[in-house]
Design a protein around this motif. Structure first.
Motif, PDB file in Angstrom:
ATOM      1  N   VAL B   6       0.826  -1.065  -0.303  1.00 34.39           N
ATOM      2  CA  VAL B   6      -0.460   0.030  -0.013  1.00 34.39           C
ATOM      3  C   VAL B   6       0.982   1.381   0.164  1.00 34.39           C
ATOM      4  N   PRO B   7       0.671   2.265  -0.384  1.00 32.58           N
ATOM      5  CA  PRO B   7       1.848   3.384  -1.138  1.00 32.58           C
ATOM      6  C   PRO B   7       1.385   4.186  -0.016  1.00 32.58           C
ATOM      7  N   ALA B   8       2.691   4.647   0.699  1.00 31.81           N
ATOM      8  CA  ALA B   8       2.096   5.779   1.660  1.00 31.81           C
ATOM      9  C   ALA B   8       2.138   7.072   1.441  1.00 31.81           C
ATOM     10  N   ARG B   9       1.408   7.650   2.570  1.00 29.40           N
ATOM     11  CA  ARG B   9       0.758   9.195   1.625  1.00 29.40           C
ATOM     12  C   ARG B   9       1.701   9.699   0.527  1.00 29.40           C
ATOM     13  N   ARG B  12       1.072   8.829  -2.566  1.00 28.77           N
ATOM     14  CA  ARG B  12       0.225   9.514  -3.752  1.00 28.77           C
ATOM     15  C   ARG B  12       0.008  10.690  -3.906  1.00 28.77           C
ATOM     16  N   LEU B  15       2.963  10.581  -6.723  1.00 39.42           N
ATOM     17  CA  LEU B  15       2.027  10.560  -7.808  1.00 39.42           C
ATOM     18  C   LEU B  15       0.478  11.190  -8.864  1.00 39.42           C
ATOM     19  N   ALA B  16      -0.176  12.067  -7.363  1.00 39.78           N
ATOM     20  CA  ALA B  16      -1.012  13.339  -7.723  1.00 39.78           C
ATOM     21  C   ALA B  16       0.115  14.430  -8.953  1.00 39.78           C
ATOM     22  N   ALA B  19       0.827  13.378 -11.955  1.00 37.79           N
ATOM     23  CA  ALA B  19       0.015  13.694 -13.200  1.00 37.79           C
ATOM     24  C   ALA B  19      -0.227  15.058 -13.649  1.00 37.79           C
ATOM     25  N   PHE B  20      -0.703  16.011 -12.150  1.00 37.26           N
ATOM     26  CA  PHE B  20      -0.427  17.007 -13.007  1.00 37.26           C
ATOM     27  C   PHE B  20       0.211  17.759 -13.711  1.00 37.26           C
ATOM     28  N   MET B  22       2.372  15.652 -15.643  1.00 35.90           N
ATOM     29  CA  MET B  22       1.591  15.758 -17.081  1.00 35.90           C
ATOM     30  C   MET B  22       0.596  15.940 -17.569  1.00 35.90           C
ATOM     31  N   GLY B  23      -0.277  16.529 -16.858  1.00 34.95           N
ATOM     32  CA  GLY B  23      -0.872  17.029 -17.561  1.00 34.95           C
ATOM     33  C   GLY B  23      -1.273  18.297 -17.874  1.00 34.95           C
TER      34      GLY B  23
END
Lengths: 135, 405
Positions: B6-9, B12, B15-16, B19-20, B22-23
């Motif tokens: 389970v990835p830790a906070r 995550r 990761l967000a 993704a931002f 990249m977007g």
């Protein structure tokens, strides 16, 4: 990003996109650029100025920031769906309970009990099995 | 068996963030440049929607008071510029509508009719007023002055821009009611280039702007091409003056202004003048247009998350940073609105698809196009912005303009 926050970001991004469509339409129909240009060095009409500023801000938000924010919220939601709630960090109420839950539900303990190896504390069931056979 | 870790906070959050980023880096500019290919390839539907919008603007009665810049001269320049740029756009569309078939012929005829309406407005006393006020002499009256007289000089902005639009019209319509006026303007311009001590002609008394001279040189070249004649000697002289006096040796950029007596550059070259100059020179000298465009691309062009922008001043000029005037338009973080807009035309004229797409993306982002009933208007553009973008988005390839007819 928590699931709730990811949902809020996603919804806000969609709202900004919708507001953007409305503002572009209002600005084009009101010939606002022409009105602003026509005011020259004098202060432009407040309505036209507010509309123009709002459009620029909302357009930057809708076109430049919203796609990234939507992707970020999607990534967070995907992580939540795949791995469950995040562990660690401590800032999130209930995080400790979630951490304990994931630990006890792992298959390691179960398998070691089933094999009757007598190993108790280790998390690695496979390693315990091998040791059991050797003894 | 173990479940997935389970990835830790923090993981995550990372990761967000990824993704931002990249977007941010991949989506916005692609969304904004989605129409660029259609404009670059001259697709009828896309171009005609913008043409319809510009036709609506120029069909209305515009007055200098519609452009209250705070200076009556600039108000008049903007009024004149709106009609001139619109005429260029319509002329370029007519020029591109050369395929056999009734649809193409009808499009050409409609574009010519719209262009002629703009030419009439461009030649009207109201559109000539800014130049008349500066010279105390009407530009069209000045072309009738005897050769060599003290009043046979200058007016290169009005006559150059008007001559260019009239030349484009003549390329499309070889014989029309504008011919006599066109001949008179071009003859006067050629004479003034030849008689000028430094090879450049004044825009206003004691004010020389190379970009206005570039438009006039385009006018001389188009006139010769339309009449299947050898260009006047003034064309060669003017081009040589631009090359040797107005283009900076180190950067290759076009000076915005030169000294009226010595023709010494007054600045190290600027984005707005260089990009617009590259567009105008596409009508006169393909090699010089290409060279100027390459300089703009090399010295001033940047991309920010895929959006193309052009600096108004070269980075090497510390004292120029952030300076803005009526030519540059707003300058934000050093990037010029005019420079970026004019570079769209320069990139299309010089066959640079990638730069065109990224520059268009910026125009799309800040112009906020609005489509309705087969028209497209740029919500933040107004009549002048729409007309300039129309001319730039339909700029013809320099190679097709300057090849022998």
């Amino acid at each position: 990003m928590t699931r709730r926050r990811a949902l809020v970001v996603g919804v806000l991004s969609l709202l900004v996109l919708a507001l953007h469509v409305v503002l572009v339409r209002a600005m084009a129909h009101g010939h606002v650029a022409h009105v602003l240009l026509g005011s020259g060095n004098a202060a432009p009409p407040l309505g036209a100025a507010l509309l123009a500023v709002s459009l620029v801000v909302v357009r930057l938000g809708a076109v430049v920031l919203a796609p990234g924010l939507l992707l970020a919220s999607l990534a967070s939601l995907a992580a939540h769906a795949l791995f469950g709630p995040p562990r660690g960090g401590g800032a999130h109420r209930g995080g400790a309970a979630e951490d304990a839950g994931s630990g006890t539900s792992s298959g390691a303990g179960k398998s070691s009990d089933d094999e009757g190896s007598g190993g108790v504390a280790a998390a690695d069931g496979t390693g315990l099995n091998i040791e059991g056979r050797a003894t | 068996m173990n479940g997935p870790p389970v990835p830790a906070r923090p993981a995550r959050a990372l990761l967000a963030l990824l993704a931002f980023v990249m977007g941010l880096g991949t989506v916005p500019h692609r969304v904004c440049e989605r129409d660029a290919a259609a404009y670059y390839d001259g697709e009828t539907k896309q171009v005609d929607a913008l043409a319809a919008s510009v036709s609506r603007w120029t069909g209305e009665e515009l007055a200098p008071s519609a452009f209250a810049t705070g200076s009556s001269r600039f108000d008049g320049e903007w009024l004149f510029g709106t009609y001139m740029m619109a005429a260029m756009g319509f002329g370029q569309v007519a020029l591109a509508s050369n395929e056999p078939g009734s649809a193409s012929e009808s499009r050409r005829a409609e574009s010519v009719a719209r262009m002629e309406r703009c030419l009439d407005a461009m030649l009207s006393p109201a559109a000539r007023a800014f130049d008349r006020d500066a010279w105390s002499l009407d530009a069209l009256a000045s072309v009738e002055e005897p050769a060599g007289s003290s009043r046979d000089r200058g007016h290169v902005a009005y006559l150059g821009y008007a001559g260019l639009a009239l030349g484009l019209h003549r390329l499309v319509v070889p014989s029309s009611r504008f011919d006599a006026r066109h001949d008179a303007i071009v003859t006067a311009l050629a004479r003034r280039f030849s008689a000028s001590p430094n090879g450049l002609v004044e825009t206003y008394p004691s004010e020389v702007y190379p970009v206005d001279n570039a438009a006039a040189l385009g006018a001389l070249a188009l006139h010769a091409r339309a009449k299947h004649r050898t260009p006047a000697p003034g064309l060669t002289r003017g081009l040589e003056a631009i090359r040797t006096r107005a283009i900076a040796l180190d950067t290759g950029l076009l000076a915005q202004a030169v000294d009226a007596d010595t023709a010494a550059p007054r600045d190290p070259g600027r984005g707005s003048g260089s990009a617009l100059g590259a567009y105008f020179l596409a009508y006169a000298d393909q090699a010089m247009s290409a060279s100027l465009y390459r300089a703009v691309h090399r010295e001033l062009f940047r991309t920010i998350i895929g959006f193309g922008v052009v600096l108004e001043h070269p980075a090497s000029c510390d004292k120029c940073a952030g300076r803005a005037d009526i030519d540059s338009g707003p300058v934000v973080f050093g990037f010029g609105v005019s420079a970026t807009g004019f570079a769209i035309g320069a990139s299309r004229a010089n066959d640079d698809r990638d730069a065109f797409a990224s520059l268009y993306a910026t125009a799309h982002l800040f112009g906020a196009p609005f489509d309705e009933a087969a028209t497209r208007t740029f919500a933040t553009g107004g009549p002048l912005g729409d007309a300039i973008l129309f001319a730039m988005l339909t700029a013809p390839r320099a190679a097709t303009l300057t090849r022998p007819s």
